[in-house]
Design a protein around this motif. Structure first.
Motif, PDB file in Angstrom:
ATOM      1  N   ASN A 155       0.802  -1.223   0.000  1.00 36.91           N
ATOM      2  CA  ASN A 155       0.000   0.000   0.000  1.00 36.91           C
ATOM      3  C   ASN A 155       0.836   1.274   0.000  1.00 36.91           C
ATOM      4  OD1 ASN A 155      -2.851  -1.169   0.391  1.00 36.91           O
ATOM      5  ND2 ASN A 155      -1.707  -2.127   2.060  1.00 36.91           N
ATOM      6  N   SER A 187      -6.958   4.767   6.893  1.00 36.58           N
ATOM      7  CA  SER A 187      -6.373   3.958   5.814  1.00 36.58           C
ATOM      8  C   SER A 187      -5.487   2.854   6.367  1.00 36.58           C
ATOM      9  CB  SER A 187      -5.566   4.855   4.873  1.00 36.58           C
ATOM     10  OG  SER A 187      -6.392   5.769   4.188  1.00 36.58           O
ATOM     11  N   TYR A 223      -5.923  -1.120   5.838  1.00 35.91           N
ATOM     12  CA  TYR A 223      -4.897  -1.985   5.246  1.00 35.91           C
ATOM     13  C   TYR A 223      -4.676  -3.225   6.114  1.00 35.91           C
ATOM     14  CZ  TYR A 223      -3.628   2.206   2.517  1.00 35.91           C
ATOM     15  OH  TYR A 223      -3.646   3.314   1.699  1.00 35.91           O
TER      16      TYR A 223
END
Length: 423
Positions: free
Chosen positions: A225, A271, A275
């Motif tokens: 990511n 985020s 993840y």
């Protein structure tokens, strides 16, 4: 990609599969179906494919029809989308019959879903594994076009852990004092070290789990990511671990990071947590009593294996016990699992399954004030929710029945509760 190298990889993998020791799991693969198998790294996905390959050969399939490729093999570092066709060429060179294709961690290669869909459309059997939930995204699912079943694989649950250790747990064993003692000792190791299948081979399971965690954190989360601040990600996972058993908001996590010198935006925190969930490191449960916005913002987070949580927590016993019960309930009931916390009624329930009529509290022991607290919450729930008919307190070792104010409550040791869930 060099053609001969790719062919050598196929033959090398045949040797690995031939020599693989397979411990039976609770999962089965239909040999007439194609699969996308996902789950936490080292949970046993590859072994499940090895078992399928062994079964196919035992049923009469020639080894030349088995095309097994692990895309984390360093020899495939230069593999590109254009090289997929070479795999089909190798299969046709080895056998005139259709192949059985096994692809491990194929999500590392762009446009993999188009390739496996093409194979499926041609009538080939295809089995795919991956360590990221993005493999089940709506876009990829659309490309796969309903040609694949999906299967989620977890580390050992307690019954599988006992199987792997050769420990009986049938009715005869559960009526024998000596066997109950052995099962209880196995549970001590299981809830402390977790259930990664390969960890059973090592004298120090913690070191093995630490290696798995580093691979998940740095590979499946940070690298995949493009996380800019891997140190902040590490600290965030530690803060989540310290908050197991408690509801927590993204704002709270952001403030925790800020207090130790990491200034991340709330969106970045959101985020990073996402993840970790996509990599199956974490899962969350929501408050059944909260409004939608609160459900989204104040979940409880748990780690997908106790060995991972054990790398962080100081108050080990209570946190590990609740995490293990969360893992088992989530594995059994999925999104139907909630917690329940209502200011209006004063009810605070660790695990709540309204559709099944089950409420579960977890307490290492119910001696002293813990008994009063846990029983009071379950009695309150029974008074406001007549549909919840099974009220349980899971403990480390204690077992009894409690009746209070016309309400019946089971007190059951964790090992026994886990075996009940496995039935």
């Amino acid at each position: 990609m060099n053609h001969s190298t790719l062919k050598r990889i196929v033959f090398d993998q045949h040797e690995i599969i031939r020599n693989a020791h397979i411990v039976p799991r609770r999962y089965t693969l239909d040999p007439q179906a194609n699969y996308v198998v996902t789950g936490l790294r080292r949970a046993g996905k590859s072994t499940l494919l090895y078992d399928m390959a062994q079964r196919l050969v035992a049923a009469g399939a020639a080894w030349e029809r088995i095309i097994y490729i692990n895309f984390e093999d360093e020899r495939l570092a230069d593999f590109a989308t254009s090289d997929f066709q070479d795999i089909v060429l190798i299969q046709s060179e080895l056998s005139e019959e259709k192949g059985y294709y096994f692809f491990d961690e194929i999500q590392n290669i762009p446009h993999w879903e188009k390739f496996v869909r093409r194979l499926a459309d041609a009538g080939e059997r295809v089995y795919v594994t991956g360590s990221n939930a993005s493999m089940l995204s709506s876009q990829i699912a659309s490309t796969l076009g309903g040609r694949f079943f999906t299967l989620h694989v977890t580390p050992y649950r307690f019954d599988e852990y006992l199987d792997a250790n050769g420990q009986a747990y049938g009715n005869s064993a559960l009526n024998t004092t000596r066997e109950i003692g052995r099962i209880s000792r196995h549970f001590d190791a299981f809830y402390q070290n977790g259930g990664f299948p390969e960890s059973l081979r090592f004298a120090s399971p913690r070191e093995y789990v630490e290696n798995v965690y580093q691979k998940v954190l740095l590979g499946d989360i940070a690298a995949r990511n493009s996380v800019r601040n891997a140190t902040a990600l590490r600290v965030l996972m530690k803060k989540v671990a310290e908050s197991v058993r408690s509801e927590i908001s993204f704002s709270s996590l952001r403030n925790m990071l800020k207090s130790v010198g990491f200034s991340l935006s709330k969106d970045t925190v959101i985020s990073y947590v996402a993840y970790a969930q996509q990599a199956y490191l974490l899962f969350s449960i929501t408050n059944a009593a909260a409004k939608f916005v609160e459900r989204e913002g104040n979940p409880k987070y748990y780690f997908s294996d106790n060995g991972l949580l054990g790398l962080f927590v100081v108050d080990r016993e209570t946190a590990l016990l609740e995490n293990e019960i969360a893992v088992a309930l989530h594995d059994r009931f999925g999104e139907r699992l909630h917690y329940l916390k209502s200011e209006k009624t004063g009810v605070d329930i660790d695990f709540y399954l309204p559709d099944e009529g089950i409420a579960v509290q977890v307490a290492y022991s119910i001696s002293g004030e813990a008994r009063k607290r846990e029983v009071a919450n379950l009695v309150k729930l029974a008074k406001v929710d007549a549909a919840t008919t099974r009220l349980v307190i899971v403990t480390k070792e204690e077992e009894c029945d409690i009746k209070q104010d016309g309400v019946s409550i089971e007190v059951i040791p964790a090992w026994k509760f886990l075996l009940e869930l496995a039935r």
